[in-house]
Design an enzyme around this catalytic site. Structure first.
Site, PDB file in Angstrom:
ATOM      1  NE  ARG A 112      -8.432  -3.650   1.670  1.00 50.94           N
ATOM      2  CZ  ARG A 112      -8.604  -4.755   0.963  1.00 50.94           C
ATOM      3  NH1 ARG A 112      -8.192  -4.794  -0.297  1.00 50.94           N
ATOM      4  NH2 ARG A 112      -9.180  -5.816   1.484  1.00 50.94           N
TER       5      ARG A 112
ATOM      6  CE  LYS B 125     -12.021  -7.748   9.630  1.00 51.45           C
ATOM      7  NZ  LYS B 125     -10.898  -6.923  10.052  1.00 51.45           N
TER       8      LYS B 125
ATOM      9  NE  ARG C 251      -3.872  -2.452   1.429  1.00 56.44           N
ATOM     10  CZ  ARG C 251      -4.457  -3.272   2.279  1.00 56.44           C
ATOM     11  NH1 ARG C 251      -4.509  -2.956   3.547  1.00 56.44           N
ATOM     12  NH2 ARG C 251      -5.045  -4.380   1.867  1.00 56.44           N
TER      13      ARG C 251
ATOM     14  CB  SER D 296     -14.060  -2.537   3.904  1.00 56.92           C
ATOM     15  OG  SER D 296     -12.664  -2.441   4.002  1.00 56.92           O
ATOM     16  N   GLY D 297     -13.061  -5.391   2.481  1.00 59.75           N
ATOM     17  CA  GLY D 297     -12.719  -6.190   1.301  1.00 59.75           C
ATOM     18  C   GLY D 297     -12.298  -5.423   0.071  1.00 59.75           C
ATOM     19  N   GLY D 298     -11.968  -4.142   0.219  1.00 57.43           N
ATOM     20  CA  GLY D 298     -11.566  -3.361  -0.947  1.00 57.43           C
ATOM     21  C   GLY D 298     -12.702  -2.537  -1.546  1.00 57.43           C
TER      22      GLY D 298
ATOM     23  CD  GLU E 176     -10.776 -10.932   8.413  1.00 54.86           C
ATOM     24  OE1 GLU E 176      -9.885 -10.812   9.282  1.00 54.86           O
ATOM     25  OE2 GLU E 176     -10.832 -10.205   7.413  1.00 54.86           O
TER      26      GLU E 176
END
Ligand code: 5MM
Length: 340
Positions: A294, A219, A33, A261-263, A177
């Protein structure tokens, strides 16, 4: 096992409609990132970025727990104050990612299993001594031609349950998760079917390993079409597909469901969480919250860009995103909040 302590921790994490901030990127992910924004990929840059996050004024008003990485839980502010102390003084409970990553699952091309069970009991004891009160383990499930296989779902569910049982023994609330990832061209419906199968398998394993359901957090992913799917669902369609799936597959005793949020774009993740709480508030037995990385951090990271002069502006954006998600928990999020 001190059951009351686990229940109290789980309640505290989500009190006042707060949620979790995932800042547990491994060095590889964090560096990736940083590289995309031209930020130096060094220990000091990662430390400075994490200092920016944990010293954000007012963060504890909307964030109840922060998930740290092994490097981060050992780090300090530039004035020498340990991050854990800073976090606790901000009213945020420290947590820790304890898996050591997803690796190729033997005999299952295209699929992964998360590793980290060896020596976990000792590591959990050390993290508890360092101040962590909850932990996180992420399993990755891909959708594709013939995927996921039963072997992959079962292996990951079993590992999640073994991890969760060890956490509870150590006095840490396990965040479980199982992430059905968004890569691919699958539809919303296909994601719903797979998410349902994964959740049922995970809870089957959690029961088998005698995990106390009241002392854990789920999660999961939202039920969404794959990134390459051309059909864009409405907020209401995502809300209905996601919450109906959970109403079928997640026991009522789970205190909170906190989405990854997974992107997804940050604003869209907030809008989708908001729609779920607006449409289902009175029908859900669990708190429906967030555990975003993210979708809380990315806008702030894009402002910071590794420069000291951008710290205050980045902190403002970070706390704004956290507040938007707290509002989404209440079903009170709106586009006007973004304009502000
Ligand atoms: C799915 O990733 C988790 C949630 O993050 P997003 O909200 O961005 O989807 C997150 O906690 C993740 O587990 C960490 O970022 C660590 O990932 P790596 O790949 O570094 O282990």
């Amino acid at each position: 096992m001190n059951m009351q302590m686990l229940k109290d921790t789980a309640r505290l994490l989500f009190a006042d409609d707060k949620g979790l901030l995932a800042m547990d990127e491994s060095n590889g992910t964090c560096n990736k990132r940083f590289a995309a924004l031209g930020i130096a990929q060094t220990v000091e840059a990662r430390r400075a970025y994490r200092e920016l996050i944990v010293t954000t004024p007012g963060l504890g008003e909307s964030i109840g727990g922060a998930i740290l990485y092994d490097e981060t839980i050992r780090q300090k502010k530039s004035d020498g104050t340990p991050f854990v102390k800073v976090i606790i003084e901000a009213g945020i409970t420290p947590g820790i990612k304890v898996d050591i990553g997803a690796r190729e699952l033997a005999g299952h091309p295209g699929e992964k299993v998360t590793e980290g069970l060896d020596g976990l009991r000792d590591r959990l004891e050390e993290y508890f001594q360092m101040g962590a009160r909850f932990a996180k383990w992420r399993a990755v499930i891909a959708i594709g031609d013939g995927l996921p296989s039963w072997g992959c779902v079962e292996a990951n569910a079993h590992a999640l349950a073994r991890y969760a049982a060890l956490c509870q023994e150590a006095g840490l609330v396990p965040v479980v998760e199982p992430e059905v990832i968004m890569d691919g061209d699958h539809t919303l419906e296909q994601c719903g079917e797979i998410t349902d199968e994964v959740l049922r398998t995970v809870f089957g394993e959690l029961y088998a390993q005698r995990v106390v359901i009241e002392g854990m957090i789920l999660k999961p992913n939202m039920v969404l079409p794959g990134l390459a799917c051309t059909i864009e669902p409405s907020l209401e369609e995502v809300a209905d597909a996601t919450v109906n799936c959970f109403l079928r597959a997640v026991p009522a005793a789970v205190p909170a469901i906190a989405f990854l949020s997974g992107g997804q774009p940050a604003e869209l993740a907030s809008a989708r969480l908001n729609a779920m709480n607006v449409r289902f508030k009175s029908r859900m037995p669990w708190a429906l919250a967030f555990s975003f990385a993210r979708a809380i951090q990315q806008p702030a990271l894009e402002i910071w860009k590794g420069r000291e002069t951008n710290v205050v502006a980045a902190q403002q954006v970070l706390v704004d995103r956290a507040r938007c998600n707290q509002a989404a928990r209440r079903g009170e999020y709106s586009q006007q909040m973004e304009a502000k």
